[in-house]
Motif scaffolding. Structure first.
Motif, PDB file in Angstrom:
ATOM      1  N   ALA A   1     -21.387  -1.879   2.509  1.00  0.00           N
ATOM      2  CA  ALA A   1     -21.611  -0.766   1.591  1.00  0.00           C
ATOM      3  C   ALA A   1     -20.861  -0.981   0.283  1.00  0.00           C
ATOM      4  O   ALA A   1     -19.747  -1.504   0.264  1.00  0.00           O
ATOM      5  N   GLN A   2     -21.476  -0.595  -0.811  1.00  0.00           N
ATOM      6  CA  GLN A   2     -20.892  -0.643  -2.147  1.00  0.00           C
ATOM      7  C   GLN A   2     -20.447  -2.047  -2.541  1.00  0.00           C
ATOM      8  O   GLN A   2     -19.521  -2.226  -3.321  1.00  0.00           O
ATOM      9  N   ASP A   3     -21.093  -3.054  -1.959  1.00  0.00           N
ATOM     10  CA  ASP A   3     -20.858  -4.450  -2.333  1.00  0.00           C
ATOM     11  C   ASP A   3     -19.431  -4.915  -2.082  1.00  0.00           C
ATOM     12  O   ASP A   3     -18.914  -5.774  -2.813  1.00  0.00           O
ATOM     13  N   VAL A   4     -18.766  -4.376  -1.075  1.00  0.00           N
ATOM     14  CA  VAL A   4     -17.423  -4.819  -0.707  1.00  0.00           C
ATOM     15  C   VAL A   4     -17.377  -5.070   0.794  1.00  0.00           C
ATOM     16  O   VAL A   4     -18.173  -4.499   1.560  1.00  0.00           O
ATOM     17  N   PRO A   5     -16.448  -5.918   1.262  1.00  0.00           N
ATOM     18  CA  PRO A   5     -16.303  -6.120   2.702  1.00  0.00           C
ATOM     19  C   PRO A   5     -15.877  -4.818   3.378  1.00  0.00           C
ATOM     20  O   PRO A   5     -15.216  -3.976   2.771  1.00  0.00           O
ATOM     21  N   PRO A   6     -16.237  -4.624   4.644  1.00  0.00           N
ATOM     22  CA  PRO A   6     -15.854  -3.382   5.335  1.00  0.00           C
ATOM     23  C   PRO A   6     -14.342  -3.317   5.566  1.00  0.00           C
ATOM     24  O   PRO A   6     -13.717  -4.312   5.921  1.00  0.00           O
ATOM     25  N   ALA A   7     -13.771  -2.151   5.349  1.00  0.00           N
ATOM     26  CA  ALA A   7     -12.350  -1.915   5.593  1.00  0.00           C
ATOM     27  C   ALA A   7     -12.187  -1.138   6.893  1.00  0.00           C
ATOM     28  O   ALA A   7     -12.965  -0.239   7.196  1.00  0.00           O
ATOM     29  N   ARG A   8     -11.161  -1.494   7.665  1.00  0.00           N
ATOM     30  CA  ARG A   8     -10.899  -0.833   8.943  1.00  0.00           C
ATOM     31  C   ARG A   8      -9.611  -0.015   8.858  1.00  0.00           C
ATOM     32  O   ARG A   8      -8.602  -0.494   8.336  1.00  0.00           O
ATOM     33  N   ASN A   9      -9.641   1.191   9.385  1.00  0.00           N
ATOM     34  CA  ASN A   9      -8.459   2.049   9.434  1.00  0.00           C
ATOM     35  C   ASN A   9      -7.648   1.665  10.667  1.00  0.00           C
ATOM     36  O   ASN A   9      -8.042   1.938  11.799  1.00  0.00           O
ATOM     37  N   LEU A  10      -6.498   1.025  10.466  1.00  0.00           N
ATOM     38  CA  LEU A  10      -5.703   0.539  11.586  1.00  0.00           C
ATOM     39  C   LEU A  10      -4.905   1.642  12.272  1.00  0.00           C
ATOM     40  O   LEU A  10      -4.645   1.559  13.472  1.00  0.00           O
ATOM     41  N   THR A  11      -4.517   2.645  11.541  1.00  0.00           N
ATOM     42  CA  THR A  11      -3.687   3.702  12.132  1.00  0.00           C
ATOM     43  C   THR A  11      -4.516   4.919  12.524  1.00  0.00           C
ATOM     44  O   THR A  11      -4.233   5.556  13.536  1.00  0.00           O
ATOM     45  N   ASP A  12      -5.509   5.265  11.728  1.00  0.00           N
ATOM     46  CA  ASP A  12      -6.496   6.295  12.066  1.00  0.00           C
ATOM     47  C   ASP A  12      -5.844   7.567  12.613  1.00  0.00           C
ATOM     48  O   ASP A  12      -6.205   8.078  13.674  1.00  0.00           O
ATOM     49  N   ALA A  13      -4.859   8.064  11.893  1.00  0.00           N
ATOM     50  CA  ALA A  13      -4.155   9.282  12.301  1.00  0.00           C
ATOM     51  C   ALA A  13      -4.668  10.450  11.479  1.00  0.00           C
ATOM     52  O   ALA A  13      -4.718  10.393  10.253  1.00  0.00           O
ATOM     53  N   LYS A  14      -5.034  11.528  12.137  1.00  0.00           N
ATOM     54  CA  LYS A  14      -5.546  12.724  11.470  1.00  0.00           C
ATOM     55  C   LYS A  14      -4.391  13.688  11.193  1.00  0.00           C
ATOM     56  O   LYS A  14      -3.632  14.048  12.095  1.00  0.00           O
ATOM     57  N   GLY A  15      -4.247  14.069   9.928  1.00  0.00           N
ATOM     58  CA  GLY A  15      -3.193  15.004   9.568  1.00  0.00           C
ATOM     59  C   GLY A  15      -1.801  14.445   9.764  1.00  0.00           C
ATOM     60  O   GLY A  15      -0.845  15.193   9.970  1.00  0.00           O
ATOM     61  N   ALA A  16      -1.666  13.126   9.707  1.00  0.00           N
ATOM     62  CA  ALA A  16      -0.367  12.474   9.899  1.00  0.00           C
ATOM     63  C   ALA A  16      -0.215  11.367   8.868  1.00  0.00           C
ATOM     64  O   ALA A  16      -1.186  10.908   8.258  1.00  0.00           O
ATOM     65  N   ARG A  17       1.016  10.936   8.691  1.00  0.00           N
ATOM     66  CA  ARG A  17       1.308   9.927   7.681  1.00  0.00           C
ATOM     67  C   ARG A  17       1.876   8.678   8.347  1.00  0.00           C
ATOM     68  O   ARG A  17       2.809   8.765   9.147  1.00  0.00           O
ATOM     69  N   ALA A  18       1.304   7.528   8.015  1.00  0.00           N
ATOM     70  CA  ALA A  18       1.762   6.260   8.562  1.00  0.00           C
ATOM     71  C   ALA A  18       2.829   5.655   7.649  1.00  0.00           C
ATOM     72  O   ALA A  18       2.703   5.682   6.424  1.00  0.00           O
ATOM     73  N   LEU A  19       3.887   5.129   8.264  1.00  0.00           N
ATOM     74  CA  LEU A  19       4.940   4.426   7.547  1.00  0.00           C
ATOM     75  C   LEU A  19       4.994   2.990   8.054  1.00  0.00           C
ATOM     76  O   LEU A  19       5.008   2.758   9.264  1.00  0.00           O
ATOM     77  N   ILE A  20       5.010   2.024   7.145  1.00  0.00           N
ATOM     78  CA  ILE A  20       5.085   0.621   7.526  1.00  0.00           C
ATOM     79  C   ILE A  20       6.555   0.215   7.587  1.00  0.00           C
ATOM     80  O   ILE A  20       7.261   0.264   6.585  1.00  0.00           O
ATOM     81  N   TYR A  21       7.004  -0.197   8.780  1.00  0.00           N
ATOM     82  CA  TYR A  21       8.403  -0.568   8.955  1.00  0.00           C
ATOM     83  C   TYR A  21       8.637  -2.069   8.821  1.00  0.00           C
ATOM     84  O   TYR A  21       9.659  -2.490   8.290  1.00  0.00           O
ATOM     85  N   ASP A  22       7.697  -2.870   9.320  1.00  0.00           N
ATOM     86  CA  ASP A  22       7.949  -4.307   9.289  1.00  0.00           C
ATOM     87  C   ASP A  22       6.636  -5.069   9.431  1.00  0.00           C
ATOM     88  O   ASP A  22       5.693  -4.606  10.090  1.00  0.00           O
TER      89      ASP A  22
END
Length: 246
Positions: free
Chosen positions: A130-151
């Protein structure tokens, strides 16, 4: 004496020129022109250029339809040959990074400004959808939550360690996430008011930061049975580990 006279004459000429210039009144032409606000607050042409770990590609942020997106090009190519790998039309992508093996570009994005960021992965070499770009995948897929990358461990390029507060909005549980599949594994359920998790250079969980009820900070060693305090500071101070020595 002749040299002194010459210097005095030169000084008089200089003072006359300066005085004459000071007496000239600038022409009044109204207020200065207004500077376009876009010059200060608009999107940059190119930002956050980052070389892939294998040195073959450069990823960067650049506007598309007025919104900052991620683009990728070969290192030797000009920037105008880059291909867009995201298709955000409303909210700019604030940050991205390469996976350790240079296979994926990972970026964070929220929804409609709610600041509940999730972590996405896109393979720049994948065929566009779609939209001429490769598909992106949601790795964390959290609803109403915030992901923090630690390492992002050096020893295993397919893993990232993230925190998610989808169980308890106040504190983030620690997860291991596999980039290639999106598989998520709970490592630590945060029932100890841990504000941050710190890994060593080998990707091993070693330390934790805890905020006490008084607002103080405890630096804790992570053990098989729990935690051991290493250091602490009061709410009026700031303390924390910087990095592990190689």
């Amino acid at each position: 004496l002749t040299r002194m006279k010459s210097t005095a004459i030169a000084l008089c000429v200089l003072l006359t020129v300066v005085t004459g210039s000071a007496q000239q009144k600038p022409e009044s032409s109204g207020p200065p022109p207004i500077i376009d606000r876009e010059l200060f607050f608009g999107n940059p042409e190119i930002a956050s250029a980052t070389l892939s770990p294998d040195g073959k590609y450069i990823a960067f942020r650049k506007p598309w339809n007025g919104t900052m997106n991620v683009w990728v090009k070969k290192a030797e190519e000009p920037f105008n040959s880059a291909k867009r790998v995201t298709a955000e039309a409303r909210r700019p992508i604030p940050a991205f990074f390469w996976s350790r093996d240079s296979k994926y570009v990972l970026f964070v994005q929220d929804q409609a400004g709610d600041e509940n960021y999730n972590v996405y992965a896109v393979d720049p070499s994948a065929a566009p959808s779609a939209q001429d770009v490769p598909p992106a995948r949601n790795l964390t897929d959290a609803k109403g939550a915030r992901a923090l990358i630690y390492d992002v461990p050096r020893q295993n390029a397919d893993l990232i360690y993230v925190g998610l507060n989808d169980r308890d909005a106040a504190w983030h549980d620690l997860y291991e996430v596999r980039i290639s599949t999106g598989e998520r594994k709970l490592l630590r359920q945060n029932t100890e008011k841990i504000a941050g998790w710190i890994f060593d250079r080998a990707g091993k969980l070693r330390l934790a930061l805890r905020t006490t009820d008084a607002g103080d900070t405890d630096i804790l060693r992570v053990t098989d049975t729990g935690f051991e305090q290493v250091y602490s500071c009061t709410v009026f101070e700031t303390c924390g580990p910087l990095q592990f020595h190689p």
